[in-house]
Design a protein around this motif. Structure first.
Motif, short mmCIF file in Angstrom:
data_model
loop_
_atom_site.label_atom_id
_atom_site.label_comp_id
_atom_site.label_asym_id
_atom_site.label_seq_id
_atom_site.Cartn_x
_atom_site.Cartn_y
_atom_site.Cartn_z
N GLY A 170 3.92 -0.53 4.94
CA GLY A 170 5.19 -0.99 4.37
C GLY A 170 5.81 -2.12 5.16
N ASN A 171 5.53 -2.19 6.45
CA ASN A 171 6.00 -3.31 7.27
C ASN A 171 4.89 -4.34 7.40
OD1 ASN A 171 8.73 -2.50 8.29
ND2 ASN A 171 7.56 -0.72 8.99
N ARG A 172 5.21 -5.58 7.11
CA ARG A 172 4.22 -6.66 7.17
C ARG A 172 4.63 -7.71 8.19
NH1 ARG A 172 1.92 -8.35 1.32
NH2 ARG A 172 0.49 -9.41 2.77
N ALA A 173 3.65 -8.36 8.77
CA ALA A 173 3.93 -9.42 9.74
C ALA A 173 4.67 -10.56 9.07
CB ALA A 173 2.62 -9.92 10.35
N ALA A 174 5.54 -11.21 9.83
CA ALA A 174 6.39 -12.26 9.26
C ALA A 174 5.57 -13.42 8.70
CB ALA A 174 7.36 -12.78 10.32
N GLY A 175 4.40 -13.64 9.23
CA GLY A 175 3.55 -14.71 8.72
C GLY A 175 3.12 -14.50 7.28
N SER A 181 6.76 -2.63 -0.15
CA SER A 181 6.35 -1.31 -0.63
C SER A 181 5.75 -1.38 -2.02
CB SER A 181 7.53 -0.33 -0.60
OG SER A 181 8.66 -0.85 -1.28
N SER A 182 5.18 -2.53 -2.36
CA SER A 182 4.56 -2.71 -3.67
C SER A 182 3.27 -1.89 -3.79
CB SER A 182 4.24 -4.18 -3.92
OG SER A 182 3.23 -4.63 -3.02
N ALA A 183 2.89 -1.60 -5.01
CA ALA A 183 1.66 -0.87 -5.25
C ALA A 183 0.45 -1.64 -4.73
CB ALA A 183 1.51 -0.60 -6.75
N ALA A 184 0.45 -2.95 -4.93
CA ALA A 184 -0.68 -3.76 -4.48
C ALA A 184 -0.83 -3.69 -2.97
CB ALA A 184 -0.49 -5.21 -4.92
N ARG A 195 -2.30 -0.32 -1.69
CA ARG A 195 -3.77 -0.24 -1.79
C ARG A 195 -4.44 -1.08 -0.70
NH1 ARG A 195 -2.23 -1.74 -7.19
NH2 ARG A 195 -1.87 0.14 -8.47
N GLU A 196 -3.95 -2.31 -0.53
CA GLU A 196 -4.56 -3.21 0.45
C GLU A 196 -4.35 -2.70 1.87
OE1 GLU A 196 -4.21 -7.91 1.86
OE2 GLU A 196 -3.38 -7.28 -0.09
N ALA A 197 -3.15 -2.24 2.16
CA ALA A 197 -2.85 -1.76 3.51
C ALA A 197 -3.66 -0.51 3.85
CB ALA A 197 -1.36 -1.47 3.63
#
Length: 334
Positions: free
Chosen positions: A83-88, A103-106, A109-111
């Motif tokens: 749910g937390n992504r790097a700022a880049g 917190s998207s569905a896509a 799955r990817e995470a």
């Protein structure tokens, strides 16, 4: 190590788990060799509930755990989060400097696939939504997490730092096993509606920062102990204007702990365990000696009087400072 069931239909796990964040992130520089010894010692002691997240060192913590988990997979109850992504990667959203919330569905799955790869396992035992972006319906997120369960990539799903309403909406889509929330003598916000909702739905309350980000250990006596890279140097409760007041509360906890015959950290953990069989603290450490101290708290049995005295030692209104800086507080409670 005594065991407790995690969620109404979950397995039994160690009553006290191990939060692994500080091994790679937020509390000063890493010591991978000592952290690895700590992980093995945890499993030797029966502390099988290991908690990590993809944001802890942005993948570094999952990679650190991987060799231990792979070597002793049958002994481990493995929890990680997304749910937390790097700022880049930021394409717009809420979050703290250096990260944002997706917190998207896509991304679920990817995470998940990325975490499985870093951890070197086929299945994650408990997969949490670490933070929720309120622009994404929780139903969308949980439906995607349920697909991960159906695919065999995840066994159980959880949420972190959500509202009671969000928990109810999520649970209506797929059973939620656990909600991870900050809970300690210093932070008792979950008491009331949040904990009541968990109990109504049969959801475990996994308590992170159960010793107040180290304050309740009694080891911190001044800001000069917060080394470079220690997140607490910018945390409101450790600010100069707050720390003295909070250390007075720690002294009051120590006085009760001395009478009990344990350390302040052990008293704080035993107090949490006494709040209900559905409360599972996950104190974090990267050192064997603190792990052993924390694990021993599971053997303490506090009387009702001792529990009350510990609660009274830390009046909620006397705790100085918010638990997060302003930007981070915007990501909780959705």
């Amino acid at each position: 190590m005594i065991r407790r069931r995690i969620g109404a239909a979950g397995p039994e796990v160690s009553a006290i788990g191990l939060g692994c964040m500080g091994m790679s992130f937020a509390y000063g520089g890493p010591d991978d060799a000592e952290s690895t010894r700590t992980l093995h010692r945890a499993l030797d002691l029966g502390v099988n509930h290991l908690d990590t997240a993809d944001m802890y060192g942005f993948g570094a913590n999952e990679r650190l755990l991987a060799p231990v988990v792979r070597a002793r997979r049958d002994e481990v109850f493995l929890a990680t989060k997304f749910g937390n992504r790097a700022a880049g990667d930021n394409v717009g959203g809420t979050g703290t400097p250096g990260a944002y919330v997706d917190s998207s569905a896509a991304w679920a799955r990817e995470a998940c696939d990325a975490s499985l790869g870093r951890l070197g396992v086929d299945t994650i035992d408990l997969y949490y939504l670490h933070r929720r972006n309120p622009d994404t319906p929780i139903e969308e997120t949980v439906a995607a997490m349920a697909e991960l369960v159906a695919a065999g990539k995840v066994r159980l799903i959880g949420l972190s730092e959500v509202s009671p309403a969000t928990l109810r909406a999520a649970h209506a889509v797929h059973p939620i096993t656990a909600v991870q929330m900050e809970y300690s003598l210093f932070t008792r916000d979950v008491e009331g509606e949040m904990l009541d909702t968990c109990r109504e739905l049969g959801v475990a309350l996994v308590a992170y920062s159960p010793v107040g980000r180290g304050l309740l250990t009694g080891a911190i006596t001044g800001r000069e102990q917060l080394t470079e890279g220690d997140w607490r140097a910018g945390a409101p409760r450790f600010a100069a204007e707050s720390l003295d007041a909070n250390l007075r509360l720690v002294a009051a906890v120590r006085a009760v702990a001395d009478e009990i015959g344990c350390t302040p950290a052990q008293a704080a953990l035993a107090w949490l365990l006494a709040q209900g069989e559905d409360v599972l603290p996950i104190p974090g450490t990267k050192r064997v000696r603190y792990l052993e101290e924390n694990a021993a708290a599971a053997d303490l049995r506090l009387s009702a009087v001792q529990q009350a005295r510990l609660r009274e030692a830390v009046p909620a209104e006397a705790v100085a400072g918010a638990r997060y800086p302003v930007a981070a507080m915007r990501t909780v409670g959705h």
